[in-house]
Design a protein around this motif. Structure first.
Motif, mmCIF file in Angstrom:
data_model
loop_
_atom_site.group_PDB
_atom_site.id
_atom_site.type_symbol
_atom_site.label_atom_id
_atom_site.label_comp_id
_atom_site.label_asym_id
_atom_site.label_seq_id
_atom_site.Cartn_x
_atom_site.Cartn_y
_atom_site.Cartn_z
ATOM 1 N N ASN B 32 0.878 -1.163 0.000
ATOM 2 C CA ASN B 32 0.000 0.000 0.000
ATOM 3 C C ASN B 32 0.924 1.224 0.000
ATOM 4 O OD1 ASN B 32 -2.098 -1.783 0.233
ATOM 5 N ND2 ASN B 32 -2.729 -1.127 2.268
ATOM 6 N N ARG B 94 3.350 0.428 3.255
ATOM 7 C CA ARG B 94 3.178 -0.601 4.267
ATOM 8 C C ARG B 94 2.746 -1.881 3.565
ATOM 9 N NH1 ARG B 94 -2.169 -1.776 7.428
ATOM 10 N NH2 ARG B 94 -3.575 -1.819 5.658
ATOM 11 N N GLY B 98 -4.006 -5.827 7.941
ATOM 12 C CA GLY B 98 -3.705 -5.864 9.355
ATOM 13 C C GLY B 98 -3.201 -4.555 9.916
ATOM 14 N N ALA B 99 -2.402 -4.672 10.960
ATOM 15 C CA ALA B 99 -1.920 -3.494 11.675
ATOM 16 C C ALA B 99 -0.496 -3.169 11.299
ATOM 17 C CB ALA B 99 -2.006 -3.761 13.184
ATOM 18 N N GLU B 100 -0.184 -3.376 10.055
ATOM 19 C CA GLU B 100 1.186 -3.149 9.640
ATOM 20 C C GLU B 100 1.564 -1.687 9.734
ATOM 21 O OE1 GLU B 100 1.729 -7.072 9.275
ATOM 22 O OE2 GLU B 100 3.269 -5.536 8.987
ATOM 23 N N THR B 101 2.840 -1.460 10.040
ATOM 24 C CA THR B 101 3.355 -0.111 10.193
ATOM 25 C C THR B 101 3.539 0.554 8.840
ATOM 26 O OG1 THR B 101 4.524 -0.769 12.185
ATOM 27 C CG2 THR B 101 5.328 1.208 11.056
ATOM 28 N N GLN B 102 3.286 1.850 8.786
ATOM 29 C CA GLN B 102 3.661 2.632 7.617
ATOM 30 C C GLN B 102 5.089 3.123 7.795
ATOM 31 O OE1 GLN B 102 1.136 5.722 6.058
ATOM 32 N NE2 GLN B 102 -0.731 4.539 6.474
ATOM 33 N N TYR B 103 5.876 2.963 6.747
ATOM 34 C CA TYR B 103 7.261 3.411 6.760
ATOM 35 C C TYR B 103 7.403 4.582 5.793
ATOM 36 C CZ TYR B 103 8.053 -0.986 9.143
ATOM 37 O OH TYR B 103 8.001 -2.018 10.039
#
Lengths: 116, 113
Positions: B32, B94, B98-103
């Motif tokens: 994403n 990201r 789910g609750a994946e972190t945005q980098y």
């Protein structure tokens, strides 16, 4: 809809003192919560995140945050400030659920100043 | 490991000129992708996000557009810049779901004169 309020646009502490940065959120579904740090003219770096597991979350550089559902808060703390902690800190919320696509809503940011 | 690049790092453009900012991600597939703008003294505002090639969602009406011509490439454009387009533009990625972190990438500082 979701929103984030960071209380205090500027916080000043002495080196070695407790750091407390406040964040309150609003979300219609169980939230995921994040704290990011930004140094001047740089991107954002993740400090820690809450994703419905342990309510006390430990992050990098000695920071931690506690998720309090009853208070809709996710305050960031560090027991002893270091000069290198001086930066801008952002709290962000993302709604759980597939239709959110991980979109983050950010607070306005808190600039932390650390005095020697 | 994954890395995210943005260029240019800094850009000064006259009002009415076109704009193209590029973001690329390495080391992951089907991420994403997100464009944010950070105006002086303000927080970050989500402008666009994309969940796949050619799929763009706009969060706010404005003078900008976004495109995703390849899986790991995200472009922010404008045909005619306004003074109000000045700011710090950040791209993020990201893993989908789910609750994946945005980098976040390093950002592009845009000044419109």
């Amino acid at each position: 809809a979701q929103s984030v309020t960071q209380l205090g646009s500027h916080v000043s502490v002495s080196e070695g003192a407790l750091v407390l940065l406040r964040c309150n959120y609003s979300s219609s579904v169980p939230p995921y919560l994040f704290w990011y740090v930004q140094y001047p003219n740089q991107g954002l770096q993740l400090l820690l995140k809450y994703t419905s597991a342990a309510t006390l979350v430990k992050g990098i550089n000695g920071f931690e945050a506690e998720f309090k559902k009853s208070e809709t808060s996710f305050h960031l703390t560090k027991p002893s400030a270091h000069m290198s902690d001086a930066a801008e800190y952002f709290c962000a919320v993302s709604e759980s659920g597939g239709t959110s696509y991980g979109k983050l809503t950010f607070g306005q940011g808190t600039i932390l100043t650390v005095h020697p | 490991s994954q890395t995210i690049h943005q260029w240019p790092a800094t850009l000064v453009q006259p009002v009415g000129s076109p704009l193209s900012l590029e973001c690329t991600v390495e080391g992951t597939s089907n991420p994403n992708l997100y464009w944010y703008r950070q105006a002086a003294g303000r927080g970050l505002q989500l402008l666009f996000y994309s969940v796949g090639i050619g799929q763009i969602s706009s969060e706010v009406p404005q003078n900008l557009s976004a495109s995703r011509p390849q899986d790991r490439q995200f472009i922010l454009s404008s045909k005619k810049l306004l003074l109000s387009d000045s700011g710090f533009y950040l791209c993020a990625w990201r893993t989908s779901g789910g609750a994946e972190t945005q980098y976040f990438g390093p950002g592009t500082r845009l000044l419109v004169l």
